[in-house]
Design an enzyme around this catalytic site. Structure first.
Site, PDB file in Angstrom:
ATOM      1  N   ARG A 283      51.717 -99.677 -31.467  1.00 22.30           N
ATOM      2  CA  ARG A 283      51.166-100.963 -30.919  1.00 22.30           C
ATOM      3  C   ARG A 283      49.612-100.676 -30.586  1.00 22.30           C
ATOM      4  NH1 ARG A 283      53.921-102.489 -26.196  1.00 22.30           N
ATOM      5  NH2 ARG A 283      53.423-104.554 -26.519  1.00 22.30           N
TER       6      ARG A 283
ATOM      7  N   HIS B  86      55.579 -86.673 -17.517  1.00 21.48           N
ATOM      8  CA  HIS B  86      57.178 -87.347 -16.951  1.00 21.48           C
ATOM      9  C   HIS B  86      57.960 -87.165 -18.284  1.00 21.48           C
ATOM     10  CE1 HIS B  86      60.010 -89.460 -14.937  1.00 21.48           C
ATOM     11  NE2 HIS B  86      60.193 -90.372 -15.927  1.00 21.48           N
TER      12      HIS B  86
END
Length: 315
Positions: free
Chosen positions: A136, A149
């Protein structure tokens, strides 16, 4: 010298394979650290190098339907993980204090091992979060913190369930994390569903508060280990790592909270009657709010950002 280093690495590798808990050895991705390391390195390479170059001359993909399906599937998956953690000990036999690693093959222990692996496997599914960002063209959200993470969690958890699959007090943070993900993916699913559901997303600000609460709860629970007179947890290094990890992310999310909701300006950025950087090609301007919401040609989009000097800084 090189031969000696290589020999030591191979000795450690052989030791690790022998040390792998027999109860998880037949689970997918548990036979060797090489498989999961290659997957995670490929993930980093794809989202940082291949993906941006592939999308450079392409328009962002419209992934509304896949994102809605993905997010709500993750809601149900994480809810199931929470339920299994509770039934495997946290709501039945655990004391919530010095709960040791169970080395038996009882049905409840095997159930705990299975849900620990499911939690580990869910971290690979969550790599799709980044894939959606890239497709996107939300490259500003693919930050170091995001990549770290998403790649470090499955890597570290491989070691955890390899050595301590029925982790006792060491798996509490996984259950809490799955609880938080139920809330998070509910928010993401409603957000992806479009403007019709935006009125139900007034609690966006509290997402960060929920994350901060998660790290506090996990850190307080694991800190009990340091104050108990007698807690013979079998692999204490994981206790230390969980505490460090919790405090590290508490600091990072606290900084975001301060920047977004204490120092951040909550009023729309004033336009000057000319095309802006965040406007469209024909000069339509976007009003950007400090809470991470921006309006572009009448459409509301939700990002993780805050305003600094009149510009949105996304995280």
């Amino acid at each position: 010298m090189i031969q000696e280093v290589f020999s030591n690495i191979m000795r450690f590798y052989d030791y690790l394979l022998k040390r792998t808990d027999a109860r998880v050895r037949d689970y997918p991705l548990m036979q060797s650290p090489i498989q999961m390391t290659l997957i995670l390195l490929s993930y980093v390479f794809l989202v940082l190098y291949v993906g941006p170059r592939y999308m450079a001359n392409r328009k962002p993909y419209d992934l509304k339907a896949p994102m809605v399906i993905y997010n709500f599937c993750m809601v149900f998956f994480n809810a199931y993980i929470v339920y299994e953690f509770m039934m495997s000990g946290w709501a039945t036999t655990f004391t919530w204090r010095c709960d040791l690693i169970d080395v038996s093959t009882s049905p409840q222990t095997l159930r705990m091992i299975r849900v620990a692996w499911l939690f580990y496997f869910s971290k690979y599914i969550e790599l799709l979060d980044t894939v959606f960002f890239v497709l996107r063209k939300k490259h500003s959200q693919v930050t170091f913190l995001h990549i770290f993470h998403h790649s470090f969690m499955p890597w570290s958890w491989w070691w955890g369930i390899t050595l301590t699959p029925a982790g006792g007090m060491g798996c509490f943070h996984a259950m809490v994390n799955a609880m938080v993900h139920v809330i998070m993916y509910t928010y993401y699913g409603l957000s992806a569903a479009g403007p019709l559901f935006q009125k139900y997303l007034w609690w966006k600000k509290y997402m960060t508060a929920i994350q901060l609460t998660q790290f506090i709860v996990v850190s307080v629970h694991i800190s009990q280990y340091y104050f108990m007179e007698d807690c013979e947890y079998q692999v204490p290094i994981f206790i230390h790592l969980i505490w460090i990890y919790g405090m590290f992310f508490f600091i990072l999310f606290s900084n975001f909270w301060i920047q977004a909701y204490v120092k951040g300006k909550r009023l729309p950025v004033k336009s000057e009657g000319k095309p802006k950087q965040n406007g469209n090609a024909n000069g339509t301007e976007a009003a950007t709010l400090a809470n991470g919401t921006h309006l572009d040609n009448g459409t509301v989009h939700y990002t993780n950002g805050f305003v600094v000097n009149g510009k949105v800084k996304e995280v």
